[in-house]
Design an enzyme around this catalytic site. Sequence first.
Site, PDB file in Angstrom:
ATOM      1  N   LYS A 267     -37.623   2.105 -61.494  1.00  0.00           N
ATOM      2  CA  LYS A 267     -36.553   2.185 -60.496  1.00  0.00           C
ATOM      3  C   LYS A 267     -36.786   1.154 -59.400  1.00  0.00           C
ATOM      4  O   LYS A 267     -37.923   0.923 -58.999  1.00  0.00           O
ATOM      5  CB  LYS A 267     -36.549   3.572 -59.848  1.00  0.00           C
ATOM      6  CG  LYS A 267     -36.034   4.684 -60.721  1.00  0.00           C
ATOM      7  CD  LYS A 267     -36.107   6.004 -59.983  1.00  0.00           C
ATOM      8  CE  LYS A 267     -35.672   7.175 -60.854  1.00  0.00           C
ATOM      9  NZ  LYS A 267     -34.257   7.176 -61.193  1.00  0.00           N
ATOM     10  N   ARG A 341     -33.868  15.003 -69.241  1.00  0.00           N
ATOM     11  CA  ARG A 341     -33.218  15.664 -70.378  1.00  0.00           C
ATOM     12  C   ARG A 341     -34.174  15.822 -71.561  1.00  0.00           C
ATOM     13  O   ARG A 341     -34.085  16.768 -72.331  1.00  0.00           O
ATOM     14  CB  ARG A 341     -31.942  14.891 -70.756  1.00  0.00           C
ATOM     15  CG  ARG A 341     -32.178  13.474 -71.216  1.00  0.00           C
ATOM     16  CD  ARG A 341     -30.916  12.599 -71.156  1.00  0.00           C
ATOM     17  NE  ARG A 341     -30.559  12.257 -69.773  1.00  0.00           N
ATOM     18  CZ  ARG A 341     -29.501  11.523 -69.447  1.00  0.00           C
ATOM     19  NH1 ARG A 341     -28.676  11.073 -70.368  1.00  0.00           N
ATOM     20  NH2 ARG A 341     -29.240  11.257 -68.175  1.00  0.00           N
TER      21      ARG A 341
HETATM   22  N1  BES Z   1     -34.244  11.906 -61.411  1.00  0.00           N
HETATM   23  C1  BES Z   1     -33.228  10.989 -61.748  1.00  0.00           C
HETATM   24  C2  BES Z   1     -31.864  11.381 -61.185  1.00  0.00           C
HETATM   25  C3  BES Z   1     -31.696  11.455 -59.694  1.00  0.00           C
HETATM   26  C4  BES Z   1     -31.144  10.416 -58.989  1.00  0.00           C
HETATM   27  C5  BES Z   1     -32.010  12.617 -59.008  1.00  0.00           C
HETATM   28  C6  BES Z   1     -30.962  10.506 -57.627  1.00  0.00           C
HETATM   29  C7  BES Z   1     -31.828  12.715 -57.637  1.00  0.00           C
HETATM   30  C8  BES Z   1     -31.298  11.661 -56.947  1.00  0.00           C
HETATM   31  C9  BES Z   1     -33.101  10.865 -63.264  1.00  0.00           C
HETATM   32  O1  BES Z   1     -34.251  11.066 -63.991  1.00  0.00           O
HETATM   33  C10 BES Z   1     -32.627   9.490 -63.560  1.00  0.00           C
HETATM   34  O2  BES Z   1     -33.359   8.579 -63.316  1.00  0.00           O
HETATM   35  N2  BES Z   1     -31.433   9.370 -64.069  1.00  0.00           N
HETATM   36  C11 BES Z   1     -30.873   8.112 -64.391  1.00  0.00           C
HETATM   37  C12 BES Z   1     -30.204   8.261 -65.728  1.00  0.00           C
HETATM   38  C13 BES Z   1     -29.750   6.984 -66.345  1.00  0.00           C
HETATM   39  C14 BES Z   1     -30.922   6.113 -66.714  1.00  0.00           C
HETATM   40  C15 BES Z   1     -28.928   7.329 -67.549  1.00  0.00           C
HETATM   41  C16 BES Z   1     -29.881   7.749 -63.314  1.00  0.00           C
HETATM   42  O3  BES Z   1     -29.245   8.637 -62.742  1.00  0.00           O
HETATM   43  O4  BES Z   1     -29.763   6.574 -62.993  1.00  0.00           O
HETATM   44 MN    MN Z   2     -35.347   9.193 -64.233  1.00  0.00          MN
END
Ligand code: BES
Ligand code: MN
Length: 493
Positions: A267, A341
């Site tokens: 990230k 997931r």
């Molecule tokens: N933990 C994150 C989602 C999240 C984002 C929670 C902001 C709380 C605040 C999750 O694991 C994630 O990284 N999701 C990705 C999914 C994508 C790669 C399909 C996302 O939301 O960008």
């Molecule tokens: Mn994630």
Amino acid sequence: MKIKLKKRQEISFKKNKFYFLPFFSGEKIKFDGFEDKSDILKEASLVKEGKSKMFFSDNSDFYLVNLGEKKNWNQRKFLVNLRKAVLVLKENRNKEAVFVLDRIIPEKADLPNLTKQLSENILLAFYEFVRYKKKPKEGWHKINIIEIVWPDNLKYQKELDNGIIVGRAVNFTRDLSNTPGKDMTPQGLVEAAKKVKNEGNNISLEVFDEKKLKKLSMGGILGVSQGSVLKPRLIILKYFGRAKSKEIDLSFVGKGITFDTGGLDIKPFDSMKGMYMDMSGGSAVLGAILAISKIKIPLNIICLIPAVENMPSGEALRQGDILRSYSGKTIEVLSTDAEGRIILADAISYSIKNHKPKIIVDVATLTGASLVALGYRATALFTNILNTEELIRVGEDSGDYVWPLPCWEEYEEEIKGTFADVANLGKYLKQGGAISGALFLKYFVEDNPWIHLDIAPTMASIENQGLAKGSTGSGTRYLIKLAQDFQKIEKNL
Ligand code: BES
Ligand code: MN
Ligand code: ZN
């Protein structure tokens, strides 16, 4: 802090207290017990609609709030005003307070629920995460007592007490979520689960370590964890509130990613910021079962928390890797950042196979896309149970507001795997990303009754909610209310 309900006649003005005096506009201002304090009445009459004012008189603090017109009253607004009053009280550092509220509760209000919300929200507003801060010389502020002038004060003691249990449980959840990833590790979550077991009633605890997870072929949990030096755990808490039966009513599954770097799909700075809170689904489950067991709700509930850190390293999961999940279904890893997931899939399948719950509920900070869809004020609700109206109502009553998004069959083709059974990323990437996340889980849930709460939107507080910075504990109250209303919901399955 003691919270006491009082009758109008029991209140009279005393020096050195904090008085919360809200009133409706367009009505004659009248605070019982303060008839002879004309300076306050005059000062109140000068406060404009929607505004508030602090007023000092006779060594006491008066917090005067003009709530607007009575016909525009609603529970949500009332609770925000209440929480803000607690923040003002805290800032003033008063030890004793009187909230004069009986004249601002309209007849249409749901008094039992409102009384529960009263004590609950006072505790939620007073909370602050101070574990890592030096204690100030004068100590952390303590409130000795809040007396509340309330309609029918004797009738609702039980609701008031339940509100205290729930408020404390939500704050427990917030403590866990607010704890940084360095300390809130997978084993840290196990320690929290031990605390729940010890403090709750009729709860047993089982923890699967890496060896056991390998033995069970939980390829999802193991795969996501492999980049981290911290070993994964699967926490299983069992609450038997209906001792005579072995039947499982509910299964709560909480995402326990103790830190989400994104893995090799790392990230960027801004997105990684709050990711020590990525175990907020897990902590909500812990807080909820603690409260449920204290209230002694007569249900049997199993809680599962896969606890894993998502880290990049030479041993980390790669793009294109294929994982064999506990169910036998294979997962194509298109993004190492869609990790929640994957670990939930194993926990969900395990629970369906081994516990056969009547309803399975998962709570997860699953997608940033749900935040894009809903903003910060509603949790995304997905379900294969038809009656969403009832599930929205549970949110409204509990204070954990939810709003539904679809999980129609048509979306299924978007998460088909090319080289495996299912892909962990939707074909249209982040378009409808919250839905792809839900559909992925649904693929493992199959036809079992299921509710999915994507709490990413409500994970952290925003301004003007009357809550401290950091975790809101969202999901906790929803799960508790769902358990309380279980019979009603089960009927509609
Ligand atoms: N933990 C994150 C989602 C999240 C984002 C929670 C902001 C709380 C605040 C999750 O694991 C994630 O990284 N999701 C990705 C999914 C994508 C790669 C399909 C996302 O939301 O960008
Ligand atoms: Mn994630
Ligand atoms: Zn995550």
